[in-house]
Design a protein around this motif. Sequence first.
Motif, PDB file in Angstrom:
ATOM      1  N   ALA A   1      -8.387  -1.501   5.330  1.00 35.95           N
ATOM      2  CA  ALA A   1      -8.881  -2.176   4.131  1.00 35.95           C
ATOM      3  C   ALA A   1      -7.800  -3.079   3.540  1.00 35.95           C
ATOM      4  O   ALA A   1      -8.071  -4.220   3.139  1.00 35.95           O
ATOM      5  CB  ALA A   1      -9.339  -1.150   3.097  1.00 35.95           C
ATOM      6  N   ALA A   2      -6.566  -2.568   3.493  1.00 40.22           N
ATOM      7  CA  ALA A   2      -5.463  -3.370   2.968  1.00 40.22           C
ATOM      8  C   ALA A   2      -5.169  -4.548   3.896  1.00 40.22           C
ATOM      9  O   ALA A   2      -4.915  -5.674   3.440  1.00 40.22           O
ATOM     10  CB  ALA A   2      -4.220  -2.502   2.799  1.00 40.22           C
TER      11      ALA A   2
ATOM     12  N   TRP B   1      -1.377  -1.796  -4.081  1.00 44.11           N
ATOM     13  CA  TRP B   1      -2.504  -0.862  -4.054  1.00 44.11           C
ATOM     14  C   TRP B   1      -1.976   0.566  -3.938  1.00 44.11           C
ATOM     15  O   TRP B   1      -1.108   0.848  -3.099  1.00 44.11           O
ATOM     16  CB  TRP B   1      -3.409  -1.158  -2.855  1.00 44.11           C
ATOM     17  CG  TRP B   1      -4.289  -2.354  -3.047  1.00 44.11           C
ATOM     18  CD1 TRP B   1      -4.246  -3.272  -4.063  1.00 44.11           C
ATOM     19  CD2 TRP B   1      -5.354  -2.764  -2.182  1.00 44.11           C
ATOM     20  NE1 TRP B   1      -5.214  -4.224  -3.884  1.00 44.11           N
ATOM     21  CE2 TRP B   1      -5.910  -3.943  -2.744  1.00 44.11           C
ATOM     22  CE3 TRP B   1      -5.877  -2.263  -1.003  1.00 44.11           C
ATOM     23  CZ2 TRP B   1      -6.982  -4.605  -2.146  1.00 44.11           C
ATOM     24  CZ3 TRP B   1      -6.942  -2.928  -0.401  1.00 44.11           C
ATOM     25  CH2 TRP B   1      -7.491  -4.083  -0.971  1.00 44.11           C
TER      26      TRP B   1
ATOM     27  N   LEU C   1       0.874  -1.170   0.000  1.00 48.57           N
ATOM     28  CA  LEU C   1       0.000   0.000   0.000  1.00 48.57           C
ATOM     29  C   LEU C   1       0.909   1.217   0.000  1.00 48.57           C
ATOM     30  O   LEU C   1       1.771   1.348   0.879  1.00 48.57           O
ATOM     31  CB  LEU C   1      -0.891  -0.011   1.244  1.00 48.57           C
ATOM     32  CG  LEU C   1      -1.874   1.141   1.416  1.00 48.57           C
ATOM     33  CD1 LEU C   1      -2.955   1.107   0.341  1.00 48.57           C
ATOM     34  CD2 LEU C   1      -2.511   1.095   2.812  1.00 48.57           C
TER      35      LEU C   1
ATOM     36  N   VAL D   1      -2.570   4.741  -3.388  1.00 48.97           N
ATOM     37  CA  VAL D   1      -3.401   5.792  -2.799  1.00 48.97           C
ATOM     38  C   VAL D   1      -3.022   7.104  -3.489  1.00 48.97           C
ATOM     39  O   VAL D   1      -1.900   7.591  -3.330  1.00 48.97           O
ATOM     40  CB  VAL D   1      -3.177   5.904  -1.274  1.00 48.97           C
ATOM     41  CG1 VAL D   1      -3.963   7.079  -0.706  1.00 48.97           C
ATOM     42  CG2 VAL D   1      -3.573   4.615  -0.576  1.00 48.97           C
TER      43      VAL D   1
ATOM     44  N   GLU E   1      -7.782   3.234   5.131  1.00 51.38           N
ATOM     45  CA  GLU E   1      -7.050   2.634   4.010  1.00 51.38           C
ATOM     46  C   GLU E   1      -6.145   1.506   4.488  1.00 51.38           C
ATOM     47  O   GLU E   1      -6.034   0.455   3.842  1.00 51.38           O
ATOM     48  CB  GLU E   1      -6.247   3.723   3.297  1.00 51.38           C
ATOM     49  CG  GLU E   1      -7.136   4.732   2.593  1.00 51.38           C
ATOM     50  CD  GLU E   1      -6.510   6.086   2.344  1.00 51.38           C
ATOM     51  OE1 GLU E   1      -7.115   6.893   1.611  1.00 51.38           O
ATOM     52  OE2 GLU E   1      -5.415   6.363   2.895  1.00 51.38           O
TER      53      GLU E   1
ATOM     54  N   ALA F   1      -6.347  -2.286  -7.468  1.00 49.21           N
ATOM     55  CA  ALA F   1      -7.276  -1.475  -6.676  1.00 49.21           C
ATOM     56  C   ALA F   1      -6.733  -0.067  -6.445  1.00 49.21           C
ATOM     57  O   ALA F   1      -5.548   0.127  -6.187  1.00 49.21           O
ATOM     58  CB  ALA F   1      -7.536  -2.147  -5.332  1.00 49.21           C
ATOM     59  N   GLU F   2      -7.609   0.931  -6.562  1.00 44.45           N
ATOM     60  CA  GLU F   2      -7.313   2.281  -6.089  1.00 44.45           C
ATOM     61  C   GLU F   2      -7.811   2.331  -4.645  1.00 44.45           C
ATOM     62  O   GLU F   2      -9.000   2.201  -4.376  1.00 44.45           O
ATOM     63  CB  GLU F   2      -8.010   3.332  -6.958  1.00 44.45           C
ATOM     64  CG  GLU F   2      -8.078   4.722  -6.336  1.00 44.45           C
ATOM     65  CD  GLU F   2      -6.738   5.253  -5.820  1.00 44.45           C
ATOM     66  OE1 GLU F   2      -6.689   5.676  -4.642  1.00 44.45           O
ATOM     67  OE2 GLU F   2      -5.745   5.213  -6.576  1.00 44.45           O
ATOM     68  N   ALA F   3      -6.870   2.485  -3.737  1.00 42.46           N
ATOM     69  CA  ALA F   3      -7.171   2.252  -2.324  1.00 42.46           C
ATOM     70  C   ALA F   3      -7.541   3.512  -1.552  1.00 42.46           C
ATOM     71  O   ALA F   3      -7.714   3.463  -0.339  1.00 42.46           O
ATOM     72  CB  ALA F   3      -5.962   1.588  -1.660  1.00 42.46           C
ATOM     73  N   LYS F   4      -7.671   4.630  -2.234  1.00 38.00           N
ATOM     74  CA  LYS F   4      -7.933   5.888  -1.536  1.00 38.00           C
ATOM     75  C   LYS F   4      -9.334   5.902  -0.935  1.00 38.00           C
ATOM     76  O   LYS F   4     -10.323   5.579  -1.600  1.00 38.00           O
ATOM     77  CB  LYS F   4      -7.775   7.060  -2.501  1.00 38.00           C
ATOM     78  CG  LYS F   4      -7.884   8.430  -1.836  1.00 38.00           C
ATOM     79  CD  LYS F   4      -7.663   9.536  -2.863  1.00 38.00           C
ATOM     80  CE  LYS F   4      -7.727  10.910  -2.231  1.00 38.00           C
ATOM     81  NZ  LYS F   4      -7.549  11.986  -3.234  1.00 38.00           N
TER      82      LYS F   4
END
Length: 323
Positions: free
Chosen positions: A192-193, A175, A149, A177, A189, A210-213
Amino acid sequence: EAFYIVEVPEEANGNVMFIARGVRPSFFPLSAVYEVDTDFYQTLLAEGWIIASTSFRTNGWVVEKGGLDIIALRDHIAKSIHPIDFSVVYGETMGGGVAIWLGENHPEFFQGILGLGAHLFPEPGNGEMESDTLAPVFNKDPKIPVLFLANAGEIASSSAYASSVNDGDLKPVTWSVDRPGHVNVNSAERLAAFRALIAWTEGEVPDSTAEAKIDRSPESIAASSSKVAAGNIRRIRPLYGNLYSNLVAKDLKKLGISLGDKFTFIHGSESYDIEYAKAYSDVEIGAWVAFIDPEGYVQISRNYANAGETLGATKGDPILIKK
């Protein structure tokens, strides 16, 4: 000798998250302190996770030595503190490299790796250009799931490592951000990761693109007028002294403060000129700077200096800002 902190919740479930910290200069004190007050860590503790942090035996660049220190701490916990059923390593910057080294060389002790802003290139030299080649300490053969991440601006080494690993069930996932800054990632964030990593250890491979923002926009609770806003210090980052307030972007906007503007920050009887910026590099060394942190609150810092020590600040202290 390394120092350590092991947080064991009342209803510990045998799951342990080991923290591999980032690089620290040699003049810093050895410390295992971490930001336990954040929602990320508090959520895991509430769910029964044991959290273990080590100072490592030395500061500086200690990828392999740091990994051995985490193994030693794991042995100590298993023998003297609590049985371990499942464990993961969470590493930031250089600590991401420590975690990868463990996942490549000692997978028998851990089930997964979460690397945050991982630095996997060689140690930066004094005045030298940073390499874009992976450090030779890594064999590019992780034996447990690895999820990276990182902010978009510092994802290069994570992506390079993931690309270097042969396709298969254990090809690392990266991922991004899309937010400027260094390890500028909020608790939602990170959680979630973390949950995606745990699901991966149970057979559910996460989305590799994935866009993890996850944006945060807390409401203002400041006492304010058109000229001044009053708030408090929510927490202070250990060792570095960054101040995290309960003021929000709307409070700055109400005062007419925009990016690039300077305003006055007041703590106790002292006042300081401070710039509202995007990055530490926007101000001179030692200068005061304000950001919106990834949780959506106003952060007060000094560039390469300790704001908390400068003020003699403590959690809960009242603060004022005015244009």
